[in-house]
Design an enzyme around this catalytic site. Structure first.
Site, PDB file in Angstrom:
ATOM      1  CB  CYS A  86      -0.964   0.007   1.187  1.00 20.94           C
ATOM      2  SG  CYS A  86      -0.187   0.329   2.780  1.00 20.94           S
ATOM      3  CG  HIS A 100      -3.524   4.390   8.123  1.00 22.43           C
ATOM      4  ND1 HIS A 100      -4.539   3.622   7.588  1.00 22.43           N
ATOM      5  CD2 HIS A 100      -2.490   4.300   7.252  1.00 22.43           C
ATOM      6  CE1 HIS A 100      -4.137   3.087   6.447  1.00 22.43           C
ATOM      7  NE2 HIS A 100      -2.891   3.500   6.221  1.00 22.43           N
TER       8      HIS A 100
END
Length: 668
Positions: free
Chosen positions: A423, A586
């Site tokens: 990611c 996040h």
């Protein structure tokens, strides 16, 4: 399944030669910029270089000042300079071999700077013992030897050094061992490589004096198609050519493999007389090959019609013969083999001959290929199959050959041993996705297949399969062109995971038995989720949800206020929607300094919140300090792949109900 193809592993001598060639290339190619810099400086500042040539042509009779000093042919007052001064000679004698030795040592010590330093020290010994011969072959021996041997020595006392003495032991061991290898290089490697270079140079001189050098194309051109050229070019031609260029100012050896003429002529013939996909793709391939310097683009055309190897062989021979006739060569390697790089590396006196060699090689290759295509009655030839064969010869996916055989998805033809879930930041969604996928893969019995998570920026081209969110797949392909790529949208329950298991069954065979206890029952350490960080009845849009989850982390003392802004920024690059009604906002990698400790927040939206068209009920804000949040994410993944536990969270009435699911058990 979106993917790129990786060839099946092969054995035999050719594979070992290819791997050896790749190893040599990995030492030389990262330093090609330094070779180009040396070539340009040489072309400009030596006594027969461009600056003095132009000055003389314009009738300039004054001094050349720093130009003559850089080229080491005269001091500022016009007096001759000592040999080895200036900048040209020190670069080829010291800088270039040391860079190669450093790179080789670093490679052999798992990309460690420590291995590079010891490799450079060892190389310096070989340089000093070589009596002025450019020590490229010595660097290719002593550099890797230094890195490899230092790694083996370090393993002997790994984890046995008393705390506080690590730096002392590491520095002195590297210094002592590097000094020992420098002596070995001076006494043995330097003289040995000098003798070898002299013998090899005599062989080249023998071929040149008897006008036999063009015959090398009979071997070099087919070797290129089989991807054996790296071993020939980087292991033999570049070191010998550099030695010759240092003494004579140029070398024909740099053009034996890099001349773009043979491939250009072949592709022009296909553009004019080819059929089907080969004819349609040839014009684009010409640009990539001739200007871009990527010769591999024409290899499938030869594989589709193997008799056309005669065209590139005869074209290569004609190019070499032309250079011999003109006495032309290059000052430094032309990499990539582009006409631009070839011209940039040509000394003024060779520019005409080099250009003529490219034109003649292209002309001969074109005439032979055109004749063979005109008399050919076998049809179009399967260019897609030839592209696949070319990639099999190379041993991995070609980054430019996709334009030849279409863009259809494929699967790897060999076993998959490693899977990377990547990611943007490598800390949130990828960790959770990797945990879910690991459970599935190991549960299917493939316990020998590793499943890890990484940031895309940290990917290396050695993974068998790479899984990413669909918005990030293109970026991941740039970093790992040889891997199979799988795009997912739902991290928690993607049907792609089942396809990956099926792919493993096809490529690896049946699983190695049922994995024992694939995962243990899990939860989240209650110290990471404070009761005050749980909200059960929230409402608002996606932005408000991210803000609330972030502010709960701030209130818990886990992050600075700036981290919340980074959570919003992260969402703009790629969605943190995980699937199964879950989102995990996040921060970015750059926001890690804002994290004081690892913690999470839990916000439930009973009415749901739209998350880029997906319904989300649970928003878990994450702050991960270092790597200690990875197990935490694994536990969250286990919870949200269990429908019963998701139902418990949906029905929770108090914070304690949430903690009963997320905080009851400690991470393993």
């Amino acid at each position: 399944m979106a993917s790129t193809t990786e060839a099946a592993p092969r054995g035999g001598a050719r594979l070992h030669v290819q791997r050896f060639g790749t190893f040599l290339s990995n030492m030389v190619l990262p330093n090609i910029g330094a070779f180009i810099a040396w070539g340009l400086i040489t072309a400009l500042f030596i006594q027969t270089g461009w600056i003095k040539l132009i000055g003389d042509a314009l009738g300039y009779e004054g001094g050349y000042g720093f130009v003559s000093q850089l080229g080491a042919w005269a001091n500022a007052d016009g007096t001759p300079m000592h040999e080895g001064t200036g900048i040209v000679s020190p670069m080829i004698t010291y800088l270039l071999p040391l860079l190669i030795g450093y790179t080789g040592g670093r490679m052999m010590y798992n990309d460690s700077l420590r291995g590079g330093v010891v490799g450079a020290i060892a190389t310096m010994g070989a340089i000093a013992g070589a009596s002025g011969t450019p020590m490229f072959l010595g660097a290719m021996i002593m550099g890797p030897l230094g890195g490899w041997s230092m790694r083996k020595l370090d393993a002997l006392w790994s984890h046995k050094i008393r705390p506080g003495f690590e730096m002392l032991v590491n520095n002195f061991s590297a210094g002592i061992w590097g000094g020992f290898l420098a002596v070995i290089g001076f006494v043995i490697a330097g003289p040995f490589v000098s003798a070898f270079s002299t013998a090899a140079g005599n062989v080249v001189d023998f071929l040149v004096e008897r006008n036999l050098l063009p015959l090398t194309s009979i071997f070099i051109e087919p070797a290129k198609i089989l991807f054996l050229n790296n071993a020939i070019n980087q292991g033999i031609l570049t070191p010998l050519g550099t030695n010759e260029a240092a003494s004579t100012g140029q070398s024909i050896l740099f053009l034996l493999e890099a001349n773009p003429g043979p491939g250009l002529g072949l592709l022009i013939a296909f553009a004019l007389f080819g059929r089907g996909a080969a004819k349609a793709s040839a014009p684009g391939a010409i640009l990539i090959q001739f200007v871009g310097g990527i010769h591999e683009i024409y290899f499938p055309y030869v594989l589709a019609k193997p008799k056309l190897v005669a065209a590139v062989i005869l074209g290569g021979m004609a190019g070499v013969a032309t250079n011999l006739a003109f006495g032309s060569g290059l000052r430094s390697p032309a990499s990539p083999g582009s006409i631009i790089a070839v011209w940039a590396s040509s000394p003024p006196s060779s520019l005409l001959g080099v250009t003529a060699s490219v034109v003649v090689a292209a002309g001969v290759s074109f005439l032979v290929a055109a004749f063979l295509l005109k008399i050919d009655k076998s049809g179009d030839g399967d260019l897609s199959a030839a592209t696949a064969q070319m990639e099999a010869n190379k041993g991995k996916k070609s980054s430019v050959s996709g334009m030849l055989g279409g863009s259809g998805a494929g699967a790897p033809s060999g076993p998959i041993h490693s899977i990377v879930f990547a990611c943007d930041a490598g800390m949130g969604s990828s960790a959770m996705g990797a945990s879910v996928l690991r459970k599935k893969v190991h549960g299917a019995g493939f316990t020998d297949v590793t499943v890890v998570n990484k940031a895309i920026s940290n990917l290396t081209d050695d993974a068998g399969l790479v899984v990413t969110h669909q918005d990030l797949t293109a970026r991941a392909r740039q970093k790992t062109p040889s891997a199979t790529h799988v795009s997912v949208e739902n991290f928690m329950a993607s049907p792609r995971y089942d396809e990956i298991v099926e792919l493993l069954q096809q490529q690896n065979g049946a699983g190695a038995g049922t994995a024992a206890a694939a995962t243990s029952a899990g939860g989240v350490d209650s110290g990471l989720l404070a009761r005050e960080s749980i909200v059960l009845d929230a409402s608002g849009d996606k932005s408000a949800a991210i803000e609330q989850a972030g502010q709960l982390l701030v209130a818990a003392g886990a992050v600075d206020a700036s981290y919340v802004r980074a959570m919003h920024e992260r969402e703009t690059s790629v969605s943190t929607y995980m699937g199964n009604l879950l989102a995990i906002p996040h921060g970015t990698n750059e926001a890690k300094p804002s994290i004081k400790r690892t913690a999470i927040s839990f916000v439930r939206f009973p009415q749901g919140v739209d998350w880029n068209g997906k319904q989300v009920e649970f928003v878990i804000g994450i702050a991960g300090a270092g790597d200690d949040h990875l197990k935490l994410l694994g536990r969250i993944a286990e919870v949200f792949t269990d429908d019963a536990q998701v139902a418990q969270l949906s029905a929770a009435r108090t914070q304690d109900d949430v903690l009963a699911v997320l905080g009851a058990m400690q991470p393993a």
